[in-house]
Design a protein around this motif. Sequence first.
Motif, PDB file in Angstrom:
ATOM      1  N   GLN B 260       0.830  -1.204   0.000  1.00  0.00           N
ATOM      2  CA  GLN B 260       0.000   0.000   0.000  1.00  0.00           C
ATOM      3  C   GLN B 260       0.870   1.262   0.000  1.00  0.00           C
ATOM      4  OE1 GLN B 260      -3.733   0.117   0.503  1.00  0.00           O
ATOM      5  NE2 GLN B 260      -3.169   2.077  -0.381  1.00  0.00           N
ATOM      6  N   VAL B 261       1.934   1.247   0.810  1.00  0.00           N
ATOM      7  CA  VAL B 261       2.854   2.381   0.886  1.00  0.00           C
ATOM      8  C   VAL B 261       3.471   2.650  -0.485  1.00  0.00           C
ATOM      9  CG1 VAL B 261       5.137   3.068   1.758  1.00  0.00           C
ATOM     10  CG2 VAL B 261       3.404   2.208   3.339  1.00  0.00           C
ATOM     11  N   MET B 262       3.980   1.596  -1.105  1.00  0.00           N
ATOM     12  CA  MET B 262       4.627   1.734  -2.407  1.00  0.00           C
ATOM     13  C   MET B 262       3.621   2.217  -3.451  1.00  0.00           C
ATOM     14  SD  MET B 262       7.706   1.516  -2.849  1.00  0.00           S
ATOM     15  CE  MET B 262       9.251   1.093  -2.148  1.00  0.00           C
ATOM     16  N   PHE B 263       2.414   1.663  -3.386  1.00  0.00           N
ATOM     17  CA  PHE B 263       1.381   2.063  -4.346  1.00  0.00           C
ATOM     18  C   PHE B 263       1.097   3.557  -4.194  1.00  0.00           C
ATOM     19  CE2 PHE B 263      -2.751   2.723  -6.182  1.00  0.00           C
ATOM     20  CZ  PHE B 263      -2.815   1.816  -7.240  1.00  0.00           C
ATOM     21  N   ASN B 264       0.905   3.994  -2.950  1.00  0.00           N
ATOM     22  CA  ASN B 264       0.585   5.404  -2.712  1.00  0.00           C
ATOM     23  C   ASN B 264       1.715   6.323  -3.164  1.00  0.00           C
ATOM     24  OD1 ASN B 264      -1.666   4.339  -1.562  1.00  0.00           O
ATOM     25  ND2 ASN B 264      -1.408   5.242   0.453  1.00  0.00           N
ATOM     26  N   LEU B 265       2.952   5.958  -2.827  1.00  0.00           N
ATOM     27  CA  LEU B 265       4.073   6.841  -3.156  1.00  0.00           C
ATOM     28  C   LEU B 265       4.319   6.890  -4.661  1.00  0.00           C
ATOM     29  CD1 LEU B 265       6.591   6.094  -0.251  1.00  0.00           C
ATOM     30  CD2 LEU B 265       5.124   8.107  -0.544  1.00  0.00           C
ATOM     31  N   ILE B 266       4.235   5.741  -5.316  1.00  0.00           N
ATOM     32  CA  ILE B 266       4.499   5.733  -6.762  1.00  0.00           C
ATOM     33  C   ILE B 266       3.353   6.420  -7.508  1.00  0.00           C
ATOM     34  CG2 ILE B 266       4.950   4.308  -8.801  1.00  0.00           C
ATOM     35  CD1 ILE B 266       6.174   2.218  -6.876  1.00  0.00           C
ATOM     36  N   SER B 267       2.101   6.166  -7.068  1.00  0.00           N
ATOM     37  CA  SER B 267       0.994   6.818  -7.786  1.00  0.00           C
ATOM     38  C   SER B 267       1.021   8.329  -7.551  1.00  0.00           C
ATOM     39  CB  SER B 267      -0.354   6.210  -7.415  1.00  0.00           C
ATOM     40  OG  SER B 267      -0.622   6.392  -6.056  1.00  0.00           O
ATOM     41  N   ASN B 268       1.472   8.747  -6.377  1.00  0.00           N
ATOM     42  CA  ASN B 268       1.665  10.187  -6.145  1.00  0.00           C
ATOM     43  C   ASN B 268       2.714  10.757  -7.103  1.00  0.00           C
ATOM     44  OD1 ASN B 268      -0.145  10.694  -4.151  1.00  0.00           O
ATOM     45  ND2 ASN B 268       1.338  10.932  -2.506  1.00  0.00           N
ATOM     46  N   ALA B 269       3.825  10.041  -7.219  1.00  0.00           N
ATOM     47  CA  ALA B 269       4.916  10.517  -8.078  1.00  0.00           C
ATOM     48  C   ALA B 269       4.419  10.647  -9.515  1.00  0.00           C
ATOM     49  CB  ALA B 269       6.100   9.555  -7.989  1.00  0.00           C
ATOM     50  N   ILE B 270       3.624   9.677  -9.939  1.00  0.00           N
ATOM     51  CA  ILE B 270       3.071   9.728 -11.303  1.00  0.00           C
ATOM     52  C   ILE B 270       2.127  10.922 -11.440  1.00  0.00           C
ATOM     53  CG2 ILE B 270       1.487   8.566 -12.907  1.00  0.00           C
ATOM     54  CD1 ILE B 270       2.731   5.916 -12.014  1.00  0.00           C
ATOM     55  N   LYS B 271       1.257  11.072 -10.427  1.00  0.00           N
ATOM     56  CA  LYS B 271       0.265  12.155 -10.492  1.00  0.00           C
ATOM     57  C   LYS B 271       0.934  13.531 -10.542  1.00  0.00           C
ATOM     58  CE  LYS B 271      -2.398  12.719  -6.773  1.00  0.00           C
ATOM     59  NZ  LYS B 271      -3.523  12.427  -5.892  1.00  0.00           N
ATOM     60  N   TYR B 272       1.882  13.756  -9.632  1.00  0.00           N
ATOM     61  CA  TYR B 272       2.439  15.102  -9.517  1.00  0.00           C
ATOM     62  C   TYR B 272       3.491  15.419 -10.588  1.00  0.00           C
ATOM     63  CZ  TYR B 272      -0.283  15.488  -5.326  1.00  0.00           C
ATOM     64  OH  TYR B 272      -1.345  15.539  -4.465  1.00  0.00           O
ATOM     65  N   SER B 273       3.885  14.390 -11.371  1.00  0.00           N
ATOM     66  CA  SER B 273       4.809  14.686 -12.469  1.00  0.00           C
ATOM     67  C   SER B 273       4.088  14.618 -13.817  1.00  0.00           C
ATOM     68  CB  SER B 273       5.997  13.715 -12.447  1.00  0.00           C
ATOM     69  OG  SER B 273       5.535  12.395 -12.636  1.00  0.00           O
ATOM     70  N   SER B 274       2.768  14.388 -13.765  1.00  0.00           N
ATOM     71  CA  SER B 274       2.030  14.125 -15.011  1.00  0.00           C
ATOM     72  C   SER B 274       1.982  15.335 -15.945  1.00  0.00           C
ATOM     73  CB  SER B 274       0.612  13.657 -14.691  1.00  0.00           C
ATOM     74  OG  SER B 274      -0.066  14.682 -13.975  1.00  0.00           O
ATOM     75  N   LYS B 275       2.233  16.537 -15.407  1.00  0.00           N
ATOM     76  CA  LYS B 275       2.160  17.719 -16.272  1.00  0.00           C
ATOM     77  C   LYS B 275       3.498  18.068 -16.915  1.00  0.00           C
ATOM     78  CE  LYS B 275      -1.944  19.425 -14.058  1.00  0.00           C
ATOM     79  NZ  LYS B 275      -2.564  20.335 -13.111  1.00  0.00           N
ATOM     80  N   LYS B 276       4.539  17.292 -16.573  1.00  0.00           N
ATOM     81  CA  LYS B 276       5.848  17.521 -17.200  1.00  0.00           C
ATOM     82  C   LYS B 276       5.856  16.849 -18.570  1.00  0.00           C
ATOM     83  CE  LYS B 276       7.827  19.652 -13.869  1.00  0.00           C
ATOM     84  NZ  LYS B 276       8.574  20.874 -13.822  1.00  0.00           N
ATOM     85  N   GLU B 277       6.722  17.368 -19.420  1.00  0.00           N
ATOM     86  CA  GLU B 277       6.788  16.763 -20.745  1.00  0.00           C
ATOM     87  C   GLU B 277       7.411  15.367 -20.679  1.00  0.00           C
ATOM     88  OE1 GLU B 277       8.243  18.063 -25.180  1.00  0.00           O
ATOM     89  OE2 GLU B 277       8.490  19.472 -23.510  1.00  0.00           O
ATOM     90  N   HIS B 278       8.479  15.254 -19.864  1.00  0.00           N
ATOM     91  CA  HIS B 278       9.126  13.951 -19.704  1.00  0.00           C
ATOM     92  C   HIS B 278       9.183  13.583 -18.228  1.00  0.00           C
ATOM     93  CE1 HIS B 278      10.283  14.013 -23.881  1.00  0.00           C
ATOM     94  NE2 HIS B 278      10.823  15.210 -23.720  1.00  0.00           N
ATOM     95  N   PRO B 279       8.106  13.054 -17.730  1.00  0.00           N
ATOM     96  CA  PRO B 279       8.121  12.695 -16.304  1.00  0.00           C
ATOM     97  C   PRO B 279       9.083  11.528 -16.051  1.00  0.00           C
ATOM     98  CG  PRO B 279       5.894  12.497 -17.264  1.00  0.00           C
ATOM     99  CD  PRO B 279       6.846  12.693 -18.388  1.00  0.00           C
ATOM    100  N   ILE B 280       9.894  11.681 -15.011  1.00  0.00           N
ATOM    101  CA  ILE B 280      10.834  10.606 -14.669  1.00  0.00           C
ATOM    102  C   ILE B 280      10.673  10.295 -13.175  1.00  0.00           C
ATOM    103  CG2 ILE B 280      13.263   9.917 -14.471  1.00  0.00           C
ATOM    104  CD1 ILE B 280      13.818  11.914 -16.758  1.00  0.00           C
ATOM    105  N   ILE B 281      10.569   9.014 -12.869  1.00  0.00           N
ATOM    106  CA  ILE B 281      10.447   8.597 -11.477  1.00  0.00           C
ATOM    107  C   ILE B 281      11.556   7.605 -11.178  1.00  0.00           C
ATOM    108  CG2 ILE B 281       8.982   7.323  -9.855  1.00  0.00           C
ATOM    109  CD1 ILE B 281       6.624   8.516 -11.669  1.00  0.00           C
ATOM    110  N   GLU B 282      12.267   7.848 -10.066  1.00  0.00           N
ATOM    111  CA  GLU B 282      13.361   6.942  -9.707  1.00  0.00           C
ATOM    112  C   GLU B 282      13.095   6.315  -8.349  1.00  0.00           C
ATOM    113  OE1 GLU B 282      17.359   8.830 -10.478  1.00  0.00           O
ATOM    114  OE2 GLU B 282      15.994  10.321 -11.356  1.00  0.00           O
ATOM    115  N   ILE B 283      13.201   5.001  -8.297  1.00  0.00           N
ATOM    116  CA  ILE B 283      12.971   4.289  -7.044  1.00  0.00           C
ATOM    117  C   ILE B 283      14.284   3.625  -6.641  1.00  0.00           C
ATOM    118  CG2 ILE B 283      11.609   2.490  -5.898  1.00  0.00           C
ATOM    119  CD1 ILE B 283       9.535   2.938  -8.233  1.00  0.00           C
ATOM    120  N   SER B 284      14.754   3.928  -5.439  1.00  0.00           N
ATOM    121  CA  SER B 284      16.050   3.380  -5.021  1.00  0.00           C
ATOM    122  C   SER B 284      16.041   3.059  -3.539  1.00  0.00           C
ATOM    123  CB  SER B 284      17.153   4.408  -5.319  1.00  0.00           C
ATOM    124  OG  SER B 284      16.879   5.602  -4.611  1.00  0.00           O
TER     125      SER B 284
END
Lengths: 145, 362
Positions: B260-284
Amino acid sequence: MDYEVEILIVEDNMSDAEMTIRALKKNNLTNKLLHLKDGAEALDFIFARENYSDRKIENIPKVILLDLKMPKVNGIQVLQELKSDERTKKIPVVILTSSKEDPDIQECYCLGANSYVVKPVQFEMFVKVVSELGLYWMILNQPPK
Amino acid sequence: MNTKPKILIVDDKPENLKALRKVLKDLDIELVEATSGNDALKATLCHDFVLALLDIQMPGMDGYELAGILREEEKTAHLPFIFISAVYTDNLNVFKGYENGAFSFITKPFQPEILINKVKFFIDKHQQEVALYELNEELKNANKELDAFTYSVSHDLRAPLRAVNGYAEMLNEDYGTHLDDEGKRLIENINYYAKKMGALIDDLLAFSRLGRKEIQVSEIDMNEMVEGVLIEMNKSITHNAKIKIGKLHQVNADYGLLHQVMFNLISNAIKYSSKKEHPIIEISSNEKNGKIVFSIKDNGAGFNMKYADKLFGVFQRLHSQEEFEGTGVGLAIVQRVISKHKGNVWAEGNINEGATFNFSLT
């Protein structure tokens, strides 16, 4: 009063009952429908007591749509009583309720519920779910006897 | 618990017991005497002691043996002792006393003040423990009540909401042909807000359910979990984010909750970067000071660090519905899950420069 009932709805919430009946009506399933507003009255009907004493207990409905959270006698108690009596245990009971809580679901199945359905908040979904339920239990399902 | 703290004194010689009683007479305590190891054990059955003062040399069961038995009994396993002995004053015996779990050792002749101070120390410690225990119980009850309240509120809110939504839809079905565009827009709005409230209730319910759930720890392959989260997410969200996943550490945690934590954090990252031309998300993940820190970094809208403390509160949001939709429960759930695992959550970001959400697990 004609006691030939095919669908018995036990629901204290008038808006839920109205929406359920509306959905069934859309599928022409409301000819022999009875809506009772609490668990105590439902038990009187099922066991042909009090106001329903001239009814025959053998004339079982094809399905009971039962809400859980009701004042006085709640759905669990109704379920428990009718499933522990030889004369009424065969009546299919569909629990139709707001509760997604696992303990409720477990308990209902343990008591012999035939199905457990959570009422969707969205109206379109609600209508769809009730329609499918109605069609399944009234047309597809082969009742006992 | 307003009764006086009870202290067990064990000595085979009545005159020694009398002397101890005299030394401790000014303390607000109840002394229970025993003249043998057996008597002492019997006494522990009917009393709850805060401290035991044990003589070492006694006929039959000596002080060490008694201490050993007390350590093994559940009721007295944590009972502190002070050994008092006139005879064995060599270092070896002192050590043996400690081996048995004694807290202290006093040799006779002793200064009364030393004994009094030691006894006082244990009484204070006991009283603090009692106070802490009571406070903790109170807190647990308050939490339980709050969860029960949230649950029943969420539950009871569903029915009228279903009615609002249902009647608006019935109005539309039965009288829609009589309504002009404005009338239809108003009905649509009723449905939209009913739907929104439904989402709030669902999230609140999920949040309160968390409070009641016990965590079940297992070993988790985080790379595997993140892959699973992404597959699930791609079913419900369309996005064009490039998601880079590093080699992630394994952790011991509750699978469902961490998912659930991972789902929430990754979906947030997708949502809040969705207006960028090249959204990039890094998980480490990294290991720091014996803890494993997971980071989810995006190049999206970011936030002002001034409001960083508001990120994890229930219903707290830093963006309007028009900018980014949401109920403000996702990060509160993250926070709750991680603190249930005794870890920490924090975030770094800058407006329009992306955000990084981190959590640590041991």
